[in-house]
Design an enzyme around this catalytic site. Structure first.
Site, PDB file in Angstrom:
ATOM      1  CG  HIS A 389      61.558  30.191  66.106  1.00  0.00           C
ATOM      2  ND1 HIS A 389      61.569  30.936  67.255  1.00  0.00           N
ATOM      3  CD2 HIS A 389      61.992  28.954  66.479  1.00  0.00           C
ATOM      4  CE1 HIS A 389      61.979  30.205  68.264  1.00  0.00           C
ATOM      5  NE2 HIS A 389      62.233  29.008  67.838  1.00  0.00           N
ATOM      6  N   GLY A 390      58.313  31.267  66.698  1.00  0.00           N
ATOM      7  CA  GLY A 390      57.403  30.527  67.566  1.00  0.00           C
ATOM      8  C   GLY A 390      56.930  31.434  68.682  1.00  0.00           C
ATOM      9  CB  ALA A 391      54.998  30.828  71.719  1.00  0.00           C
TER      10      ALA A 391
END
Lengths: 466, 134
Positions: A389-391
């Site tokens: 969902h992201g870094a």
């Protein structure tokens, strides 16, 4: 935990066998390069992942995405599925910010057209979208109106004139989970949420104006209406205090009833009950209200961003929804388990759906790239239709504050042509890119495993946060 | 006795140390207040009644702080002190005191979590580490 505790299935898939701990019911898999896996071993995320492998009714294997990091209960970047209808449903494994998620809007304007007005645009968005902690939104809902938001989600906001019916087609579950029941939500949650629609909040929530820096798949980009150098807007926020209170209320309820169901867990934060129990059903109905509130929130923020956009570029200019996905949610879905398709309760905490053909939106940390991908069939086979969902954080807020000064970071980002509007220097420093993993390396893992295919890379041109 | 705000990869950790359990609850409340608002504008006082019951003492501490957190957001106020009328193993009742905040909070504590929370007795003192979801 050490790297020797993992079986290497491939260069990007690692497994903690069921034999690792006596109470594990299934194995645990991690999607990561060796470097990312080693980084993950520095915090408690792998122990938290193993804890989810002990949950009643857990199926196949539990999963950690490459952005995995320590949370509470389940790790952030964790995915697992439990047996339907009597497996565990766990509010803590969904998280406090129910349906925290991301929406991307597309414009018809290129970056070159937007650039001369960028500072004015950042000011206008900052003015229209309330941010920070404890700030009220533009709507004050009465009980009936709030209940309608909880049952209809984004549709209610569109019906009230804050958006187009077309918007709803490009939202996961059309921005409305069926089965939401406002009577299962406490007065307190409603009280906290009543004035928060259309507000961004603080922490890692933001509105970002971005340009498409690179296209990886021209055909898929065309289908999504994307072109090189196009200006887009990302909105990252969730269900605000409303969702937080639902989670707080139901974790407390679950802790009380677990002995009745004979449930013993390694971490109280994973508290839950059988999905088909009264408490499990009540939570699912309340969680669905939380999800609908979050979609309504992102819909109202979309209207606010459009207002800002049109104030700068004129009434005829529009922003259309590319897609909107949830990060923290439990859903009933069909998946392959033990060679057959079964209904399961999929928990995604800091993870997104990545069904074949579905846009997968992965925002990077502030100042770095974000990605638009398309889910692939392999996600259904390998990850319960899920992606990262992201870094993913690698540094605490405290450590980031010791290393980074908000004012200097702002100057540095501005020197790279990024307009910054932030309500707090500290908040800015805490979200510094040094506190996060390398988004390129994280996205490469899901892309190379084949869960999702890269379509476009985005670079920020303005960041607005609380 | 004292509290200390510590780091956590994604959230915040609060370490609290006190000579007795009642003091532990009071210090945890102070610590949470400082996270919400570092410098309190001590102008408009606010008082609320509070009553909590829970499965055990650690849960009582977490539930107490979450209850105060609700009051903080509902009243746009920070509560930094408490007087207990009842303080038992799994039940408490009393009054919380604080100040209204006009310009919002410094940090958004989504909730106080139960993750790894355990009230322990070490060297004659009581200690707990709490994780706040930020």
């Amino acid at each position: 935990m050490r790297i020797e505790d993992f079986n290497k299935i491939s260069d990007l898939v690692w497994e903690i066998p069921k034999s690792f701990r006596k109470d594990m019911k299934v194995s645990a898999r991690v999607f990561a390069s060796e470097k990312i896996l080693k980084e993950s071993l520095r915090d408690a995320s792998m122990n938290q992942l193993v804890n989810t492998a002990t949950l009643p009714g857990v199926q196949k294997y539990v999963l950690a995405m490459p952005d995995v990091h320590e949370g509470y209960g389940a790790p952030i970047g964790g995915v697992f599925a439990t047996q339907y209808p009597d497996g565990l449903i766990s509010p803590g494994a969904v998280g406090y910010d129910i349906n925290c998620g991301i929406r991307i809007l597309k414009s018809d304007k290129s970056f070159d057209e937007v650039k001369p007005e960028l500072e004015k645009l950042a000011d206008a968005i900052n003015k229209e979208v309330p941010s920070g902690v404890g700030r009220s939104g533009r709507l004050k809902l009465n009980d009936k109106e709030l209940d309608e938001v909880l049952s209809k989600g984004a549709r209610k906001i569109v019906e009230d004139g804050y958006g187009e019916p077309e918007d709803l087609k490009f939202i996961e579950s059309q921005g409305e989970l069926e089965g939401a029941d406002a009577s299962k939500v406490s007065f307190r949650a409603k009280d906290r949420g009543r004035d928060q629609l259309g507000t961004m909040g603080a922490g890692n929530h933001f509105v970002e104006v971005a340009r498409i820096d690179e296209l990886f798949d021209e055909g898929a980009a065309k289908t999504l209406g994307l072109f090189k150098n196009q200006t887009l807007v990302q909105i990252h926020t969730g269900s605000r205090g409303f969702g937080h209170q639902i989670a707080t209320d139901y974790i407390k309820i679950m802790l009380r009833v677990m002995p009745k169901y004979g449930i013993i867990l390694p971490d109280r934060e994973l508290a839950g009950s059988p999905f088909d129990s009264k408490e499990g059903q009540d939570y699912f109905k309340a969680m669905s209200c939380g999800a609908n509130f979050a979609w309504a929130n992102r819909q109202l923020i979309t209207w606010e961003v459009r207002k800002a956009w049109q104030a700068i570029f004129g009434k005829k200019e529009d922003l259309r929804v590319v897609y909107d996905i949830a990060h923290n949610l439990a859903k009933i879905e069909d998946h392959q388990v033990d060679g057959r398709v079964k209904k399961v309760i999929v928990h995604r905490k800091g993870a997104t759906r990545a069904f074949p053909g579905q846009p997968v939106l992965i925002p990077g940390s502030m100042g770095t790239s974000s990605y638009i991908l398309i889910g692939r069939q392999k996600a259904m086979e390998q990850s319960f239709g899920s992606s990262c969902h992201g870094a993913g954080r690698i540094m605490s807020r405290h450590a980031a504050l010791r290393q980074v000064r908000g004012g200097e970071l702002k100057k540095e980002l501005e020197a790279r042509g990024i307009a910054i509007r932030s309500g707090s220097w500290k908040g800015l420093a805490e979200e510094s890119p040094v506190a996060y993993k390398d988004i390129e390396a994280v996205v490469d893992v899901v892309s190379q495993i084949g869960i999702a295919k890269k379509v476009a890379r985005l670079k920020p041109i303005a960041v607005i946060k609380g | 006795m004292a509290y200390q705000v510590l780091g956590h990869i994604a959230d915040l950790r609060l370490k609290v140390l006190a000579k007795n359990k009642e003091e532990l609850f009071k210090q945890a409340l102070k610590g949470m207040a400082e996270v919400l608002k570092e410098k309190l504008p001590e102008k408009e006082k606010i008082l609320k009644e509070i009553a909590v019951d829970s499965a055990d003492q650690t849960s009582l501490l977490v539930d107490f702080l979450n209850e105060v957190l609700y009051d903080a957001y509902a009243n746009k106020a920070v509560f930094q002190a408490v007087e207990f009328e009842v303080f038992e193993k799994n039940k408490l009742k009393g009054k919380i005191f604080g100040y209204k905040v006009k310009k919002g909070f410094d940090k958004d504590i989504k909730a106080v979590t139960y993750h790894g929370a355990e009230i322990k007795k070490t060297d004659g003192n009581f200690e707990v580490i709490l994780i706040f979801d930020i």
